[in-house]
Write an enzyme that holds these catalytic residues in place. Structure first.
Site, PDB file in Angstrom:
ATOM      1  N   ASP A  91       0.731  -1.196   0.177  1.00  0.00           N
ATOM      2  CA  ASP A  91       0.252  -0.099   0.174  1.00  0.00           C
ATOM      3  C   ASP A  91       1.277   1.202  -0.234  1.00  0.00           C
ATOM      4  O   ASP A  91       1.311   2.043   0.730  1.00  0.00           O
ATOM      5  CB  ASP A  91      -0.656  -0.227   0.983  1.00  0.00           C
ATOM      6  CG  ASP A  91      -1.946  -1.462   1.217  1.00  0.00           C
ATOM      7  OD1 ASP A  91      -2.025  -1.872   0.793  1.00  0.00           O
ATOM      8  OD2 ASP A  91      -2.550  -0.765   1.881  1.00  0.00           O
ATOM      9  N   LYS A 120      -6.871   3.407  -3.329  1.00  0.00           N
ATOM     10  CA  LYS A 120      -7.569   3.524  -1.920  1.00  0.00           C
ATOM     11  C   LYS A 120      -7.228   5.049  -1.586  1.00  0.00           C
ATOM     12  O   LYS A 120      -6.554   6.102  -2.268  1.00  0.00           O
ATOM     13  CB  LYS A 120      -6.743   2.518  -0.966  1.00  0.00           C
ATOM     14  CG  LYS A 120      -6.473   2.553   0.370  1.00  0.00           C
ATOM     15  CD  LYS A 120      -6.169   1.711   1.420  1.00  0.00           C
ATOM     16  CE  LYS A 120      -5.610   2.335   2.439  1.00  0.00           C
ATOM     17  NZ  LYS A 120      -3.957   1.390   3.689  1.00  0.00           N
ATOM     18  N   LYS A 133     -10.171  -0.222  -2.462  1.00  0.00           N
ATOM     19  CA  LYS A 133     -10.312   0.005  -1.291  1.00  0.00           C
ATOM     20  C   LYS A 133     -10.612   1.372   0.309  1.00  0.00           C
ATOM     21  O   LYS A 133      -9.835   2.635  -0.526  1.00  0.00           O
ATOM     22  CB  LYS A 133      -9.022  -0.431  -0.393  1.00  0.00           C
ATOM     23  CG  LYS A 133      -8.471  -0.810   1.104  1.00  0.00           C
ATOM     24  CD  LYS A 133      -6.813  -1.276   0.912  1.00  0.00           C
ATOM     25  CE  LYS A 133      -6.649  -1.363   2.929  1.00  0.00           C
ATOM     26  NZ  LYS A 133      -5.582  -1.723   2.577  1.00  0.00           N
TER      27      LYS A 133
END
Length: 329
Positions: free
Chosen positions: A166, A229, A265
């Protein structure tokens, strides 16, 4: 709403979908992206009341939500013991008797997300489970360390066993509309990930406008992000429904133009089972059933799992238990 059968086994996105190899930066496409903020906010405001699932259907959707959770601990006081307990919860997210009553034995979360320093601990604790470890990287949460150090951090996490990375983008590039710089940095990060699956964190609460959110989403996808995300969870404002609607419509447009499926996400502030149901129904409405699977959708959360477990216990027994009976570890 169509019933969704929860899956019992999880696969990494790169094992079930073609990787997003990215494309050359198309500045004309980026410049043409707009976001009708008032219309997006009106649509988002209707979402909590537009979909309602009850009884067995609700339990099935909640089990699906569990399978899509990146169970996360990103605290300055993380210890090996805390991460090991979190991994045990990832393996067995709901009490065995409840899963047996639901016919959901073997259900696990989608991944465990930790800082780089805890990757090896998590990998050992999850050995044999099939649950991947995700590492936050690139100077998380601010993303302001030198680029060569951010790239090196990605490499270290991959070497330690992280199968998902991430990364955080440089917000200043979005705020100054320097799309070439954002693309170039994200492209280098994608290369550093190698076979690991890359989620690009936009930190949407710090981007100013929904148009910036939309344009940053496109640039990151063009640069090869496998997922986009919302947040690090450290910003004052994290995942919201208007931001989600903006980002997933960018995903839909990118799929329509390139044929590539990019995941989504939401992270930060999603702590209630009813909120998870809203997000799942939105994904189902806007993108279809493929995007309510853990290979294309994840929640970045920790406390969410405890509330879902309470709701499932109520479904099975008819009684609510105290939240402290469903701790993360």
């Amino acid at each position: 709403m169509q019933t969704i059968t929860p899956t019992k086994t999880q696969n990494l996105p790169q094992l079930t979908h073609a990787r997003n190899e990215g494309m050359a930066l198309d500045l004309d496409w980026v410049a043409g992206v707009q976001a009708n903020t008032s219309a997006i906010e009106r649509r988002a405001a209707t979402l909590p009341g537009r979909r309602s699932v009850k009884k067995d259907y609700q339990a099935a959707w909640l089990c699906k939500a569990i399978s899509c959770i990146d169970l996360t601990t990103l605290s300055g006081d993380d210890t090996a013991g805390r991460v090991q307990r979190l991994c045990a919860k990832a393996r067995q997210p709901v009490r065995p008797d409840l899963l047996a009553a639901l016919g959901m034995e073997g259900l696990t979360v989608g991944a465990v997300c930790v800082y780089h320093d805890m990757v090896e601990t998590a990998v050992r604790a999850l050995d044999g489970s099939g649950i991947p470890v995700a590492a936050v990287s690139t100077g998380f949460p601010a993303g302001l360390s030198p680029l060569h150090l951010r790239l090196a951090e990605i490499g270290e996490s991959v070497a330690a066993g992280a199968r998902e990375i991430d990364i955080v983008i440089s917000r200043r590039h979005v705020l100054t509309q320097n799309w070439q710089a954002l693309y170039d940095e994200t492209r280098q990060m994608r290369a550093a990930c190698g076979a690991a699956h890359m989620k690009a964190i936009l930190a949407t609460g710090e981007l100013g406008t929904l148009r910036n959110v939309a344009r940053a989403s496109y640039v990151c996808m063009m640069a090869g992000a496998d997922f986009i995300k919302t947040s690090t969870g450290k910003e004052p404002v994290n995942a919201t429904l208007p931001v989600t609607l903006t980002m997933i419509r960018a995903i839909r447009d990118y799929r329509d133009r390139t044929g590539i499926k990019v995941g989504y996400k939401p992270a930060g502030g999603i702590s209630k089972a009813k909120d998870a149901l809203v997000y799942l129904s939105l994904m189902r409405d806007e993108l279809g059933l493929p995007w309510v699977q853990p290979d294309l959708f994840r929640f970045g959360a920790s406390s969410l799992l405890g509330d879902i477990e309470r709701q499932l216990e109520h479904h099975v027994t008819g009684a609510y238990s105290a939240a402290n009976r469903h701790a993360m570890g």
